[in-house]
Scaffold this motif. Structure first.
Motif, short mmCIF file in Angstrom:
data_model
loop_
_atom_site.label_atom_id
_atom_site.label_comp_id
_atom_site.label_asym_id
_atom_site.label_seq_id
_atom_site.Cartn_x
_atom_site.Cartn_y
_atom_site.Cartn_z
N SER A 84 0.84 -1.20 0.00
CA SER A 84 0.00 0.00 0.00
C SER A 84 0.88 1.24 0.00
N ALA A 85 0.39 2.30 -0.65
CA ALA A 85 1.12 3.57 -0.68
C ALA A 85 0.31 4.65 0.02
N LEU A 144 4.95 7.06 1.23
CA LEU A 144 5.42 5.94 2.04
C LEU A 144 4.83 4.68 1.43
N LEU A 145 5.68 3.71 1.16
CA LEU A 145 5.22 2.41 0.66
C LEU A 145 5.34 1.40 1.79
N ARG A 146 4.24 0.73 2.10
CA ARG A 146 4.26 -0.28 3.17
C ARG A 146 3.94 -1.64 2.60
N VAL A 173 3.14 5.73 -7.96
CA VAL A 173 2.67 6.90 -8.72
C VAL A 173 1.98 7.84 -7.73
N ARG A 174 2.72 8.80 -7.22
CA ARG A 174 2.20 9.68 -6.16
C ARG A 174 1.19 10.68 -6.70
N THR A 183 -2.70 9.80 4.15
CA THR A 183 -3.85 9.43 3.32
C THR A 183 -3.45 8.30 2.37
N PRO A 184 -4.21 7.20 2.33
CA PRO A 184 -3.90 6.13 1.37
C PRO A 184 -4.02 6.66 -0.06
#
Length: 207
Positions: A84-85, A144-146, A173-174, A183-184
């Motif tokens: 998830s980003a 942030l990539l989790r 891709v922000r 925020t997701p």
């Protein structure tokens, strides 16, 4: 459902063929969309993230009753991977703060939690009654990539390696839209998968 693109063995053989000097130049991901490599890896485009899907992996989608996609999981023979980003500050990383809160919550839920140092920094490992969990965070430019690996304890090492491989090839891709921190980033499913979900829902209603 989706192939890995190039096989990991082929990538490893290619990596070994690099000279020491060339190997220093090559860097892994995850990548910001502005620096995404032009490679042969097939990625599933989910809008905010483009994910490689391991061979034999199945896509599992969590959809809110209101409509938005809540999460996308990659179900593999050794466990489930979730990537998830999230929106993050421009000036500093977010993972240190988020992982501390996550560790506290996991302990409250009864899990045994400890930290390990990984390629991208500190990782959280948690042993819960239901699964062995590993959380990996990567701070990028305004994101942030989790990544989360969850599965049986006997497959924990294999599942973690698979998560690393997926993160290493992921593109984030922000977008330019200003978003509150944490925020997701929105997930958009390809048309073919949307049709499949709608068909399954319609069949369920008819049944």
């Amino acid at each position: 459902m989706f192939g890995w693109g190039r096989k990991r063995g082929e990538r490893e053989a290619a990596d070994e063929a690099l000279s020491a000097e060339e190997a220093e130049v090559v860097e892994g991901g995850p990548f910001d969309s502005g620096e995404a490599p032009d490679d042969e890896v097939e990625r599933l485009d989910l809008g905010s993230v483009r994910l490689p899907v391991p061979e034999g992996g199945q896509l599992q989608v969590e959809v809110d009753p209101a409509g938005p996609v809540r999460a996308v999981h990659l179900v593999t023979p050794v466990g489930r991977l979730t990537v998830s980003a999230f929106a993050a500050p421009r000036s500093s990383g977010l993972w240190t703060e988020v992982s501390a809160e996550l560790a506290e919550q996991l302990r409250k839920d009864g899990a045994r939690v400890y930290a390990e140092e990984g390629d991208w920094g500190p990782e959280l490992v948690a042993d819960s009654p239901n699964a062995a969990l590993r959380f990996v965070g990567v701070d990028g430019p305004r994101w942030l990539l989790r990544g989360v690996a969850a599965g049986p304890a006997e497959h924990a090492e294999e599942c973690a390696k698979l998560l690393y491989a997926v993160l290493d090839e992921t593109v984030v891709v922000r977008g330019d839209e200003p978003l509150p921190v944490r925020t997701p980033l929105p997930i958009q499913l390809p048309e073919a998968i949307l049709r499949h979900i709608q068909q399954a829902q319609n069949n369920g209603q008819q049944g």
